[in-house]
Scaffold this motif. Structure first.
Motif, PDB file in Angstrom:
ATOM      1  N   VAL A  36     -10.807   6.343  22.884  1.00 26.25           N
ATOM      2  CA  VAL A  36      -9.606   6.620  23.681  1.00 26.25           C
ATOM      3  C   VAL A  36      -8.575   7.371  22.849  1.00 26.25           C
ATOM      4  N   MET A  37      -8.397   6.954  21.600  1.00 26.19           N
ATOM      5  CA  MET A  37      -7.438   7.631  20.727  1.00 26.19           C
ATOM      6  C   MET A  37      -7.877   9.076  20.459  1.00 26.19           C
ATOM      7  N   GLY A  38      -9.157   9.279  20.226  1.00 26.98           N
ATOM      8  CA  GLY A  38      -9.659  10.631  20.021  1.00 26.98           C
ATOM      9  C   GLY A  38      -9.483  11.499  21.252  1.00 26.98           C
ATOM     10  N   ASN A  39      -9.727  10.916  22.425  1.00 26.40           N
ATOM     11  CA  ASN A  39      -9.540  11.642  23.672  1.00 26.40           C
ATOM     12  C   ASN A  39      -8.082  12.043  23.861  1.00 26.40           C
ATOM     13  N   ALA A  45      -3.636  17.988  21.637  1.00 24.23           N
ATOM     14  CA  ALA A  45      -3.776  19.151  20.761  1.00 24.23           C
ATOM     15  C   ALA A  45      -4.145  20.405  21.538  1.00 24.23           C
ATOM     16  N   VAL A  46      -5.075  20.304  22.465  1.00 19.61           N
ATOM     17  CA  VAL A  46      -5.500  21.497  23.196  1.00 19.61           C
ATOM     18  C   VAL A  46      -4.424  21.960  24.169  1.00 19.61           C
ATOM     19  N   ASN A  47      -3.678  21.042  24.759  1.00 18.34           N
ATOM     20  CA  ASN A  47      -2.573  21.456  25.637  1.00 18.34           C
ATOM     21  C   ASN A  47      -1.475  22.148  24.856  1.00 18.34           C
ATOM     22  N   TRP A  48      -1.301  21.760  23.615  1.00 18.49           N
ATOM     23  CA  TRP A  48      -0.283  22.383  22.779  1.00 18.49           C
ATOM     24  C   TRP A  48      -0.772  23.711  22.204  1.00 18.49           C
ATOM     25  N   ALA A  49      -2.019  23.744  21.720  1.00 20.18           N
ATOM     26  CA  ALA A  49      -2.526  24.927  21.027  1.00 20.18           C
ATOM     27  C   ALA A  49      -3.000  26.023  21.973  1.00 20.18           C
ATOM     28  N   SER A  50      -3.679  25.661  23.035  1.00 23.78           N
ATOM     29  CA  SER A  50      -4.252  26.667  23.928  1.00 23.78           C
ATOM     30  C   SER A  50      -4.245  26.174  25.366  1.00 23.78           C
TER      31      SER A  50
END
Length: 148
Positions: A36-39, A45-50
């Protein structure tokens, strides 16, 4: 209430659930908490980066998380994991629907279902950890010699 406050509250609640699972849980709960933490980390991260790739990556991340949690469920046989699997199935279906229909995942319905699903996942993790901790405590109480 602002969507940012709802997002922050949900992330804090999920983080508390993950920390509780690491603190009081057994191997199944700790593994589920790690997934859950990894998800959560991948999604943020992906919403922020791309943001353009976010829908696809989150879709794949939820599918991989569900697969790992299915293995944990089969391996440890934790009953609460059935609830987690149902919530992840709903999450995966939500992302599938939005990808296939090419609807923007920024609408209210997506946010509502996504937040309810993730809160459900966190609740299942917390309840499963509490049940496991209680079971361990009861076994320790029975094993301890009485003073009478």
């Amino acid at each position: 209430m602002s969507p940012l406050y709802i997002f922050i509250a949900l992330m804090v609640f999920s983080l508390v659930g993950v920390l509780f699972a690491f603190w009081k849980g057994a191997v199944a709960e700790r593994t589920a908490a790690l997934v859950v933490m990894g998800n959560m980390a991948i999604s943020i991260a992906v919403n922020w980066a791309s943001p353009d790739l976010a829908a696809t990556v989150v879709f794949a991340s939820d599918g991989l998380s569900a697969l790992i949690l299915l293995i944990v469920t089969v391996r440890y046989g934790a009953p609460w994991m059935g609830g987690v699997m149902l919530f992840y199935a709903a999450q995966f279906s939500l992302h599938s629907f939005y990808l296939v229909t090419a609807r923007p995942n920024t609408d209210y319905l997506h946010a509502l279902i996504n937040n309810i699903n993730f809160a459900g996942i966190s609740w299942c993790l917390i309840i499963g950890t509490a049940v496991t901790a209680r079971r361990r405590w009861r076994l320790a109480q029975r094993a301890r010699p009485s003073l009478t």
